[in-house]
Design an enzyme around this catalytic site. Structure first.
Site, PDB file in Angstrom:
ATOM      1  N   LYS A   4     -50.680  54.915  19.881  1.00  0.00           N
ATOM      2  CA  LYS A   4     -51.841  55.801  20.077  1.00  0.00           C
ATOM      3  C   LYS A   4     -53.126  55.156  19.570  1.00  0.00           C
ATOM      4  CE  LYS A   4     -49.661  60.067  21.056  1.00  0.00           C
ATOM      5  NZ  LYS A   4     -49.387  61.449  20.890  1.00  0.00           N
TER       6      LYS A   4
ATOM      7  N   LYS B 216     -48.421  63.495  28.443  1.00  0.00           N
ATOM      8  CA  LYS B 216     -49.621  64.261  28.804  1.00  0.00           C
ATOM      9  C   LYS B 216     -50.806  63.338  29.020  1.00  0.00           C
ATOM     10  CE  LYS B 216     -48.637  67.835  25.383  1.00  0.00           C
ATOM     11  NZ  LYS B 216     -48.467  67.314  24.031  1.00  0.00           N
TER      12      LYS B 216
ATOM     13  N   LYS C  20     -42.628  56.470  29.057  1.00  0.00           N
ATOM     14  CA  LYS C  20     -42.338  57.890  28.804  1.00  0.00           C
ATOM     15  C   LYS C  20     -43.263  58.789  29.626  1.00  0.00           C
ATOM     16  CE  LYS C  20     -43.841  60.176  25.133  1.00  0.00           C
ATOM     17  NZ  LYS C  20     -44.059  61.066  23.983  1.00  0.00           N
TER      18      LYS C  20
END
Ligand code: AQP
Length: 338
Positions: free
Chosen positions: A119, A205, A202
């Protein structure tokens, strides 16, 4: 040796539309566990703000997403009479315990967290301290209720290991047997749902391609279109699981079918193995629409009565606080706070 009351906690971030990965990896198991366990499910709004405002959209978007995620939980089958449903920021003990855990967790442990690396990306110096400390807050979310089980997708395994390490170190440092060593519950054929555009990534969102995921808010047409367009390889479907090795896209679609139909991968391959992908995709689209559309409809009904959703969160927060406050009081006594 203390015996801990079995208690389940899990949560999701209100950072955008929930998707099939959130549903199959976690929510399906949440719904099953509410019939057999004491369950707490929260919307982790304090986790959402660890990312830049551009990701979670600022205050107005956060309020809206928090209510949407709460509505999605209920639409997917979480019953606020059976489970405690609340939002994290309403129970201040989460943050209070997180500070103590910040003083228990070691930098070396956090430096190993792969989600932070992913992230934060290349611009790590610019990531928030909150993003770095995210797994510590997650440990506090769990342990403020002395939860013994946490149903999650496979991506959360490392964070749960950290939660266990924090509980063990706290217990050792203070010579107590106060926190349980929480077990992750990672179960079902779709513990890691992959992107429909790239079977090695993966479903998420934050993927810029909306075609990569099925959102719980997608229309029936969109769901069918996304499945038809899902990336596959040139071969047909194998009849045995071994035939899926090295074929991440095929493996992903079969896993999704199995999870939605509540069957094993082997049973799905017995039915569809040897056939064309196009026929399988049609069956998968039909099944996905049958499972997701009612959730979408129910979610919209709940959001049309948003006052009810707000009331559920208010009542849930009061019930959650009633468990968290005495545990926090004991923690303060153990640490030596006067
Ligand atoms: N693809 C997935 N397959 C299975 N489980 C998944 N989960 C998420 N993606 C998948 C599970 O959903 C729960 C809640 O996740 P979260 O809201 O805390 O956020 P996340 O894991 O960071 O979800 P995303 O979609 O990947 O968000 P972004 O794009 O913001 O990173 C967890 O139990 C998780 O395991």
């Amino acid at each position: 040796m203390v015996t801990f009351t079995p208690r389940v906690l899990s949560g999701m971030q209100p950072t955008g539309n929930l998707h099939l990965g959130n549903y199959l990896g976690a929510m399906v198991n949440w719904v099953k566990m509410q019939d057999t366990h004491e369950t707490l499910y929260c919307v982790v709004d304090m986790h959402a703000i660890t990312q830049p405002t551009s990701v979670w959209g600022g205050p107005t978007a956060l309020r809206k997403s928090t209510l949407e995620v709460a509505a999605a939980y209920m639409a997917a089958g979480i019953d606020p009479k059976k489970s405690i449903l609340f939002n994290q920021s309403r129970v201040p003990e989460h943050a209070e315990l997180a500070w103590i855990f910040n003083c228990i967790a070691r930098l070396g442990w956090l430096n190993r967290m792969t989600q932070f690396k992913e992230k934060a990306g290349k611009d790590r110096e610019n990531a928030s301290v909150g993003l770095y400390a995210y797994p510590v807050l997650m440990a506090a979310d769990i342990l403020i209720y002395r939860a013994t089980q946490v149903p999650v997708g496979e991506d959360q395994k490392q964070h749960l290991e950290l939660c266990r390490d924090i509980a063990i170190k706290f217990n050792n440092d203070f010579g107590v047997d106060f926190f349980p060593i929480t077990e992750p519950v990672i179960m079902g054929p779709a513990t890691r749902v992959m992107s429909l555009r790239d079977g090695t990534k993966k479903m998420s969102k934050s993927d810029p391609s909306d075609l990569s995921r099925i959102n719980l808010t997608d229309s029936a047409d969109d769901i069918a279109k996304k499945i038809r367009k899902a990336k596959t390889d040139a071969d047909g479907l194998p009849s045995e699981k071994a035939g899926l090795a090295g074929r991440p896209e095929a493996e992903n679609l079969v896993g999704i079918y199995a999870a939605l139909a509540d069957r094993t991968t082997e049973v799905v391959l017995t039915e569809f193995g040897g056939g064309q992908f196009s026929a399988f995709k049609n069956a998968l689209a039909e099944l996905a629409v049958a499972k997701i559309s009612p959730i979408n409809t129910k979610m919209n009904q709940l959001l049309a009565e948003v006052g009810y959703v707000e009331q559920v969160l208010t009542e849930g927060s009061t019930r959650a606080s009633a468990i968290a406050a005495p545990i926090m009081k004991d923690v303060k006594k153990i640490v030596g706070f006067v």
